[in-house]
Enzyme design. Structure first.
Site, PDB file in Angstrom:
ATOM      1  N   GLY A 377     -32.752 -25.559  38.713  1.00  0.00           N
ATOM      2  CA  GLY A 377     -31.534 -25.146  39.402  1.00  0.00           C
ATOM      3  C   GLY A 377     -31.748 -25.078  40.894  1.00  0.00           C
ATOM      4  N   PRO A 378     -30.689 -24.911  41.645  1.00  0.00           N
ATOM      5  CG  PRO A 378     -28.556 -24.374  42.395  1.00  0.00           C
ATOM      6  CD  PRO A 378     -29.296 -24.830  41.183  1.00  0.00           C
ATOM      7  N   PRO A 379     -31.988 -23.533  44.789  1.00  0.00           N
ATOM      8  CG  PRO A 379     -33.030 -24.217  46.757  1.00  0.00           C
ATOM      9  CD  PRO A 379     -31.951 -24.610  45.802  1.00  0.00           C
ATOM     10  N   GLY A 380     -32.433 -19.971  44.986  1.00  0.00           N
ATOM     11  CA  GLY A 380     -31.732 -18.700  45.126  1.00  0.00           C
ATOM     12  C   GLY A 380     -30.910 -18.266  43.941  1.00  0.00           C
ATOM     13  CB  VAL A 381     -29.769 -19.781  40.814  1.00  0.00           C
ATOM     14  CG1 VAL A 381     -28.841 -20.635  41.654  1.00  0.00           C
ATOM     15  CG2 VAL A 381     -30.954 -20.596  40.326  1.00  0.00           C
ATOM     16  N   GLY A 382     -32.259 -17.251  41.050  1.00  0.00           N
ATOM     17  CA  GLY A 382     -32.974 -16.230  40.276  1.00  0.00           C
ATOM     18  C   GLY A 382     -33.933 -16.763  39.250  1.00  0.00           C
ATOM     19  CB  THR A 384     -39.145 -16.820  40.938  1.00  0.00           C
ATOM     20  OG1 THR A 384     -39.244 -18.176  41.378  1.00  0.00           O
ATOM     21  CG2 THR A 384     -40.518 -16.182  40.965  1.00  0.00           C
ATOM     22  CB  SER A 702     -20.220 -39.511  41.376  1.00  0.00           C
ATOM     23  OG  SER A 702     -20.702 -38.981  42.592  1.00  0.00           O
ATOM     24  CE  LYS A 745     -20.791 -34.926  41.157  1.00  0.00           C
ATOM     25  NZ  LYS A 745     -20.622 -36.264  40.573  1.00  0.00           N
TER      26      LYS A 745
END
Length: 820
Positions: A377-382, A384, A702, A745
């Site tokens: 997932g993208p950074p900062g979504v928890g 770790t 896309s 998106k």
């Protein structure tokens, strides 16, 4: 060939022969690696045909005096005048004998000679020389200095003989018996281990005092080198003697202790390690290796470097938790509550952990495979923090290893014990720190592992992350199997593309998409704001209260991310400013709403563009894109210029995106009549497609239907409906194919205020499964299979008159625009 000089001490019986007259022209014999000094008796080996003829002619002619000179380059086979030095020595041949490989001579130096010119070059050299005479009578003043130099040379030479192991003691007699300064100087220079260049320098120094000073410098340097070598040798010998003495004393101490029935300290340590090995409950193979190394350790002296290496290995083995495990918390409701308390959302991961516990609860016999989870997932979504929460919920120890930037395979599998300072790999070290053989082991940033000449860490992870093999994981340092099958491995990544395919195949991938605005609001209320209040010493009763309006203002105006890291930073910034106010004496509680957010953080840094304004003219359409940090919207602009069927693409578009633009244009041209476009319209016009934010590279298929819609809007004069966005791949036949990243998106469209989204029909299942229901209820979705359906939904309806007026204005602008 000329042998290396082997000097022989002269005798006073030969002095009368040294007074013989030296001819003006001499046969010249070049010598390899040999400098002959006057008065010196030397053996000479002659092997070259020209040199043999020179000796034969000299002896047959009755003139036994020849000239000898050192060669500059010993490798030259046929030396000329350019290959020899200009100063040599006149010698008299004392003895001669023929050998199978040439002639052997015994010659004695008579005097220095200076070569003036060559008289003959073939078959051997004949030269005209000047004899250099030694000084006769010496003044009283010079005599004192020369005598002082002679005594220093004699004393220094005696010291060299005493210090040098390769010089016989008989050479000290030269310093004691020879009184003539020039004779002593030449004899000492001949016997010193000097280079040919240094000896030649002494030979070429005609002035006696200068010659003696030069020799003194060389003697001083030689004495210094020999003294240093003697000192080093003495230190080594002393160290060896000390080691041997310690060894003998230690052996005597052992014997005394055996007689008294006592145990020495080393033996006590060995027994202590043996006891620890027994208590560690290692597998048979590991215990056998540890005992073998312990037996070896008992025979190694404690002062040996090998002792430390062996002891460190055994201590590492006994420190590992071979049989120590923590008991899992199998209360599913309690585990669910812990996961819910720590994280909001992330339902897929939570469900997978609960499923694992359910199976673990019912499977009580045999070995249960641990799942290898990969959270993407993208950074900062928890990702770790979720691993730490899982460990807390299961009641297991937690170990985290960051793989970002690791390029050495030994970081994973360890170094072999043959290397100095060898250590186990990070996996074994992490388990040793955890103190149990079943921790939750998080491998963070697995997509950022590098590779270079030291190996590929990703390849080393293949064994550790394979449930079929990791029960026999063999670290290079341990060199025995260690069971990793009880470890719950969780890896994290931002993208999957950079992960080695075989490694990706071993992991169960769980995608964690970005958060919606409502989810961010809940996360801020439950976790971010309480944590920041605690870190800044504030509380909600006395100092600060956040309204939902204020939280949404921060999310919309000051962050644009899939995760919540920047959101927490902005909340922390507000808390700092509130803390400062109270520190300066303010007592009134702060209510953080939209106005307060702008007061504390300044004007909003992000403002969503008014899509209605951008799409209010023909040729502009809104697309949806996926990025590693979440989704985003993108505008596709098209315009006409006078030209001839050209297509210009700008905005840092990749190859796939350029092909999509070509495909879209080809479809529009092939359906020109259906769209009401003149058949020969493209013969006179060029089309330019631009995707703004030109500094950011873009690629992917896309945007195909977005480009087709922008072109159709431009050429038909019909604007795209406001607050409408789309995504989908286009084919030449007009089919709309599915694309990825639907959740990211759609969430980006929702954040941007889009009301209608056009999606491929085959992406309907992704919308239902991934996109939260509250988002789906706030937006309208249109599923299409063809480009015709896209255009029918996307383009606003216009009357024929309006269409013709717009087309006419478009053509007038195209004619006025310069050709590209």
């Amino acid at each position: 060939m000329v042998d290396e000089e082997t000097p022989v001490k002269t005798s006073s019986d030969n002095e009368r022969d040294l007074r013989m007259e030296i001819p003006e022209v001499l046969n010249l014999l070049p010598l390899r690696d040999t400098v002959v000094f006057p008065v010196l008796i030397v053996p000479i080996a002659v092997g070259r045909e020209s040199s043999i003829k020179l000796i034969d002619d000299s002896v047959v002619g009755g003139n036994r005096i020849i000239g000898v000179v050192a060669m500059k380059d010993p490798s030259v086979e046929s030396p000329t005048m350019d290959d020899v030095y200009r100063v040599g020595t006149a010698v008299v041949i004392r003895m001669m004998g023929k050998m199978p490989d040439g002639i052997r001579l015994i010659a004695q130096g008579i005097s220095r000679i200076e070569i003036l010119e060559a008289v003959q070059t073939q078959p051997y050299l004949r030269v005209r020389v000047r004899v250099v005479q030694e000084p006769g009578e010496i003044s009283e003043e010079d005599g004192l200095e020369i005598e002082a130099l002679r005594r220093n040379i004699a004393a220094s030479f005696q010291k060299v003989v005493q210090l040098s192991p390769n010089m016989p003691d008989e050479l000290e007699g030269i310093a004691l018996n020879v009184t003539e300064p020039h004779v002593l100087t030449d004899l000492v220079a001949a016997h010193l281990p000097l280079s040919i260049a240094d000896k030649q320098k002494v030979l070429e120094t005609f002035d006696l005092k200068e010659r003696m000073r030069l020799l003194m410098q060389m003697l001083a340097r030689e004495v210094e080198v020999l003294e240093l070598g003697s000192k080093l040798q003495s230190e080594v010998h002393s160290e060896l003697s000390k080691t041997q003495r310690e060894y003998y004393l230690r052996e005597q101490l052992k014997a005394i202790q055996r007689e008294l029935g006592e145990m020495d300290e080393n033996a006590a340590q060995i027994e202590e390690l043996r006891q620890k090995i027994a208590e560690a409950k290692m597998p048979p193979e590991a215990e056998k290796e540890a005992l073998r190394e312990l037996d070896r350790l008992s025979r190694i002296p404690s002062a040996s470097p090998e002792y430390t290496v062996a002891r460190t290995y055994i201590e590492t083995m006994v420190a590992l938790p071979w049989s120590i495990s923590t008991e899992d918390n199998l209360d599913i409701s309690q585990v669910r509550q812990v996961l819910e308390d720590d994280h909001y959302g992330l339902e897929k991961v939570k469900e997978r952990i609960l499923e694992y516990l359910a199976v673990r609860k019912f499977k009580t016999e045999g070995v249960m495979r641990q799942p290898i989870l990969c959270l993407v997932g993208p950074p900062g979504v928890g990702k770790t923090s979720l691993g730490r929460s899982i460990a807390r919920a299961l009641g297991r120890k937690f170990v985290r290893l960051s793989l970002g930037g690791i390029r050495d395979e030994a970081e994973i599998r360890g170094h072999r014990r043959t290397y100095i300072g060898a250590l186990p790999g990070q996996i074994i070290q992490g388990i040793r720190r955890a103190g149990s053989n079943n921790p939750v082991f998080m491998l963070d940033e697995i997509d950022k592992v590098g590779a270079d000449f030291r190996g590929d860490p990703s390849a080393a992870l293949l064994e550790a992350l394979d449930p079929e093999q990791n029960s026999q994981f063999r670290d290079h340092y341990l060199d025995v199997p260690f069971d990793l099958s009880k470890v719950l491995f969780i890896t994290t990544a931002n993208i999957l593309d950079t992960i080695l395919p075989p490694l990706r195949d071993r992991m169960e991938v769980i995608e964690i998409p970005g958060y919606t605005e409502d989810e961010k609001v809940e996360i801020a209320k439950r976790h971010l704001i309480p944590r920041q209040l605690q870190e800044h010493g504030l509380n909600e009763e006395e100092h600060i209260h956040w309204t939902e309006e204020g939280i949404r203002a921060v999310i919309r105006g000051y962050t644009r991310e899939a995760g919540v890291r920047n959101l927490e930073r902005e909340i922390a910034s507000v808390c700092r400013k509130v803390a400062r106010r109270f520190a300066e004496g303010e007592t009134e509680k702060v209510l953080v709403d939209r106005a307060k957010v702008e007061e504390f953080l300044g004007a909003p840094r992000f403002e969503f563009e008014e899509i209605s304004e951008r799409t209010s003219q023909p040729g502009v359409a809104v697309g949806l894109v996926w990025t590693p940090v979440g989704g985003d919207i993108v505008f596709v602009e098209a315009t006409l210029m006078s030209g001839s069927k050209g297509l210009l693409l700008t905005g840092q578009l990749g190859d796939v995106m350029r092909e999509s633009a070509q495909t879209a244009l080809s479809y529009i041209r092939s359906h020109a009549a259906q769209l009401g476009i003149e058949p020969n319209f493209f013969e006179k016009h060029d089309v330019h497609i631009h995707v703004p934010a030109g500094a950011i590279p873009k690629d992917g298929p896309s945007a195909g239907i977005t480009m087709a819609t922008a072109l159709a809007s431009l050429l038909t004069g019909r604007c795209v409906k406001p607050r409408l966005a789309m995504t989908g791949e286009i084919t030449l036949s007009g089919r709309v194919l599915p694309v990825g990243g639907i959740k990211e998106k759609v969430l980006a469209a929702h954040r941007a205020g889009i009301e209608t989204v056009i999606l491929p029909s085959r992406n309907k299942k992704d919308l239902v499964e991934d996109v939260p229901q509250q988002v789906r209820e706030q937006m309208r979705f249109v599923f299409v299979d063809t480009v015709d359906e896209v255009l029918k939904e996307a383009l606003a309806v216009s009357t024929g008159t309006t269409r013709r007026r717009t087309r006419k204005k478009t053509e007038e602008k195209a004619v006025a625009a310069p050709a590209t």
